[in-house]
Design a protein around this motif. Structure first.
Motif, short mmCIF file in Angstrom:
data_model
loop_
_atom_site.label_atom_id
_atom_site.label_comp_id
_atom_site.label_asym_id
_atom_site.label_seq_id
_atom_site.Cartn_x
_atom_site.Cartn_y
_atom_site.Cartn_z
N ARG A 69 0.32 -1.55 0.29
CA ARG A 69 -0.22 0.25 0.18
C ARG A 69 1.09 0.82 0.01
NH1 ARG A 69 -5.36 -0.94 1.50
NH2 ARG A 69 -6.07 -3.25 2.01
N PHE A 70 2.19 0.78 -0.15
CA PHE A 70 2.75 2.28 -0.58
C PHE A 70 3.24 1.92 -1.96
CE2 PHE A 70 6.64 4.95 1.25
CZ PHE A 70 6.10 5.22 1.78
N TYR A 71 4.43 3.26 -2.33
CA TYR A 71 4.89 3.33 -3.71
C TYR A 71 6.30 2.84 -2.86
CZ TYR A 71 7.02 5.81 -7.83
OH TYR A 71 8.48 5.97 -8.82
N PRO A 72 6.60 2.01 -4.10
CA PRO A 72 6.55 1.72 -5.94
C PRO A 72 5.53 0.96 -5.88
CG PRO A 72 8.50 1.13 -5.35
CD PRO A 72 8.05 1.53 -3.68
N PHE A 73 4.47 0.63 -5.04
CA PHE A 73 3.63 -0.81 -4.93
C PHE A 73 3.76 -2.28 -5.98
CE2 PHE A 73 1.49 3.54 -5.18
CZ PHE A 73 0.82 3.66 -4.66
N PHE A 74 4.48 -1.94 -7.27
CA PHE A 74 4.72 -3.62 -7.75
C PHE A 74 6.55 -3.98 -7.77
CE2 PHE A 74 3.03 -0.27 -10.10
CZ PHE A 74 0.97 -0.71 -10.42
N TRP A 75 7.45 -3.14 -6.54
CA TRP A 75 7.93 -3.77 -6.21
C TRP A 75 8.29 -3.93 -5.01
CZ3 TRP A 75 7.27 -0.19 -9.93
CH2 TRP A 75 7.34 -0.36 -11.53
N GLY A 76 9.61 -4.91 -4.31
CA GLY A 76 9.75 -4.45 -3.10
C GLY A 76 9.83 -5.06 -1.98
N HIS A 77 8.98 -6.57 -3.20
CA HIS A 77 8.44 -7.54 -2.24
C HIS A 77 9.28 -8.63 -1.59
CE1 HIS A 77 4.38 -5.64 -2.65
NE2 HIS A 77 4.86 -5.55 -4.01
N ALA A 78 9.56 -9.18 -0.68
CA ALA A 78 9.86 -10.01 0.22
C ALA A 78 10.88 -11.39 -1.16
CB ALA A 78 9.74 -11.07 1.69
N ASN A 94 14.92 -7.78 0.03
CA ASN A 94 14.29 -7.26 0.58
C ASN A 94 13.59 -7.48 1.88
OD1 ASN A 94 14.28 -5.80 -1.61
ND2 ASN A 94 12.66 -7.01 -2.88
N LEU A 95 13.12 -6.51 2.40
CA LEU A 95 12.71 -6.12 3.91
C LEU A 95 11.69 -5.40 4.04
CD1 LEU A 95 16.29 -6.79 6.37
CD2 LEU A 95 14.50 -8.48 5.86
N PRO A 96 10.55 -5.32 3.90
CA PRO A 96 9.90 -4.78 3.53
C PRO A 96 8.99 -4.65 4.81
CG PRO A 96 8.63 -6.86 2.59
CD PRO A 96 9.92 -6.75 2.49
N LEU A 97 8.43 -3.35 5.10
CA LEU A 97 7.98 -3.30 6.97
C LEU A 97 6.98 -3.03 7.13
CD1 LEU A 97 11.95 -2.10 8.26
CD2 LEU A 97 10.20 -4.61 8.94
N PRO A 98 6.21 -2.74 8.43
CA PRO A 98 5.01 -2.07 8.13
C PRO A 98 5.38 -0.61 8.13
CG PRO A 98 5.18 -3.92 9.94
CD PRO A 98 6.63 -4.21 9.84
N ARG A 99 4.51 0.18 8.20
CA ARG A 99 4.22 1.25 7.72
C ARG A 99 4.05 2.16 9.68
NH1 ARG A 99 1.15 3.59 3.76
NH2 ARG A 99 1.40 5.80 4.82
N GLY A 100 4.67 2.82 9.85
CA GLY A 100 4.96 3.39 11.44
C GLY A 100 5.80 2.90 12.18
N THR A 101 6.66 2.05 11.55
CA THR A 101 8.08 1.21 11.90
C THR A 101 8.90 2.49 13.08
OG1 THR A 101 8.54 -0.56 10.67
CG2 THR A 101 10.48 0.38 11.91
N ASP A 102 8.83 1.71 14.18
CA ASP A 102 9.93 2.56 14.54
C ASP A 102 11.48 2.93 15.67
OD1 ASP A 102 9.47 0.93 16.47
OD2 ASP A 102 8.92 1.36 18.59
N ASP A 103 11.98 3.23 15.99
CA ASP A 103 13.58 2.73 16.07
C ASP A 103 13.93 1.80 16.26
OD1 ASP A 103 13.46 5.91 15.74
OD2 ASP A 103 14.31 6.14 17.56
N GLU A 104 12.91 0.79 17.20
CA GLU A 104 13.56 -0.32 17.66
C GLU A 104 13.67 -1.00 16.54
OE1 GLU A 104 15.78 -0.53 20.42
OE2 GLU A 104 15.12 1.19 20.67
N ASN A 105 12.39 -1.17 16.26
CA ASN A 105 12.01 -2.67 15.13
C ASN A 105 13.16 -1.93 13.52
OD1 ASN A 105 9.92 -4.68 16.27
ND2 ASN A 105 8.74 -2.46 16.72
N TYR A 106 13.06 -1.47 13.44
CA TYR A 106 13.74 -0.99 12.38
C TYR A 106 15.49 -1.62 12.49
CZ TYR A 106 15.71 0.87 8.75
OH TYR A 106 16.34 1.89 7.15
N LEU A 107 16.11 -1.68 13.68
CA LEU A 107 17.34 -1.68 14.04
C LEU A 107 17.26 -3.13 13.83
CD1 LEU A 107 18.05 0.91 16.37
CD2 LEU A 107 19.63 0.84 14.59
#
Length: 339
Positions: free
Chosen positions: A221-230, A244-257
């Protein structure tokens, strides 16, 4: 840390951006340069003008047909009666193997993936010098610098070999990686922009000599839509050389790290001896695209984790859009690198 920028990168001044059917001001503005320059200066980086490497290193990534298009399309476009000041396509081919049109309008549709990469009078000049900035940072690392920062604007990671998109025209990170590869190095590209580096992935998707790794907001549900899937892992000789490591919208520092640890381990497994870091600061909690919730101190932690690879690094600026925090985010990242 050495840093590179050319004043001619200001010439690209896009006016329009269409999303969800609405035309608004383009967020990839020259004013980004002032904020990023401020951030680099606060991290004790003095911006140096790049060397002109010519078109050769760029043409190792982008087709001559596409480069001719970028260099000439605006002058051809404005000769059309009733044409806008910016080249914005209104038709696209249904397949990349379609015949190549002669008209400016048809070629715009063939070479521009979306409406967020308008081409104006200064676009080619800025994109060219943005690429030279990345190449000069790569030269610096090849000469022995532990890291070099390239203030590349316009950015590049959405640009494919013959296709512009997402504010990007020439893929600066890919051009730098190819230059490192040509010099006998084994490069990995780590993309930490909030948007997937689809152009970078596409360029190296069948290549085993360059590892591509991207952490980004889930493209479902986020640009570029057609690419970037695991499940996109590469093809042919490149199978297993794309992560590719797609992460949920709103990912914070700890989960990103936590996800970043996975990325860094993959780079170690590749045996890279040099890193190209596609640095997007648009993962910040106050960026206009609102993809992630990374804090300003979080960028220093991300930088520290990446520098733990102990690899020489070409740091190539990608996204990060106008907000009061943009320059501070760059300062936080550059200060955090190597600590």
């Amino acid at each position: 840390m050495k840093a590179f920028f050319d004043e001619r990168q200001r010439a690209h001044d896009p006016k329009h951006f269409m999303a969800n059917g609405r035309v608004s001001a383009n967020p990839e503005q020259p004013q980004r340069i002032a904020e990023l320059s401020r951030g680099a200066s606060a991290a004790n980086c003095n911006l140096i003008a790049p060397t002109d490497h010519g078109l050769g290193p760029i043409a190792e990534i982008h087709s001559p047909e596409y480069l001719t298009f970028l260099e000439t399309i605006h002058s051809r476009w404005i000769r059309t009666e009733g044409a806008s000041d910016e080249v914005i396509p209104n038709i696209h081919p249904d397949r990349r193997t379609a015949s190549y049109p002669k008209s400016a309008s048809g070629q715009a549709g063939f070479h521009q993936a979306d409406t967020s990469c308008p081409i104006a009078a200064g676009t080619w000049q800025s994109a060219y010098w943005s690429a030279q900035t990345a190449l000069s940072a790569a030269d610096s690392v090849l000469a022995g610098e532990a890291a070099a920062y390239a203030l590349c604007r316009p950015p590049g990671h959405h640009a494919f070999g013959d296709l512009a998109g997402g504010f990007c025209f020439l893929n600066n990170s890919a051009i730098a990686a190819q230059a490192l590869l040509r010099a006998g190095r084994r490069p990995a590209i780590l993309d930490v922009d909030v948007h997937h580096g689809n152009g970078t992935q596409g360029i190296f998707y069948q290549c085993k000599d360059v590892l591509t790794v991207s952490l980004h907001a889930d493209p479902a549900r986020f640009y570029p839509f057609f690419w970037g899937h695991a499940e996109e892992r590469g093809e042919g000789e490149g199978r297993g050389y794309n992560l590719n490591l797609p992460l949920p919208r709103g990912t914070d520092d700890e989960n990103y790290l936590a996800a970043l640890d996975v990325a860094l381990n993959r780079i170690r497994s590749f045996g890279a001896d040099v890193l190209v870091l596609a640095l997007g600061l648009d993962a910040h909690e106050n960026d206009p695209f609102h993809g992630f919730s990374i804090t300003t101190p979080g960028f220093a932690r991300i930088a520290g984790a990446i520098s733990g690879l102990d690899l020489p690094a070409v740091i190539v600026q990608e996204g990060g859009y106008l907000s009061a925090d943009l320059g501070d985010n760059l300062t936080s990242f550059l200060n955090g690198y190597g600590k």
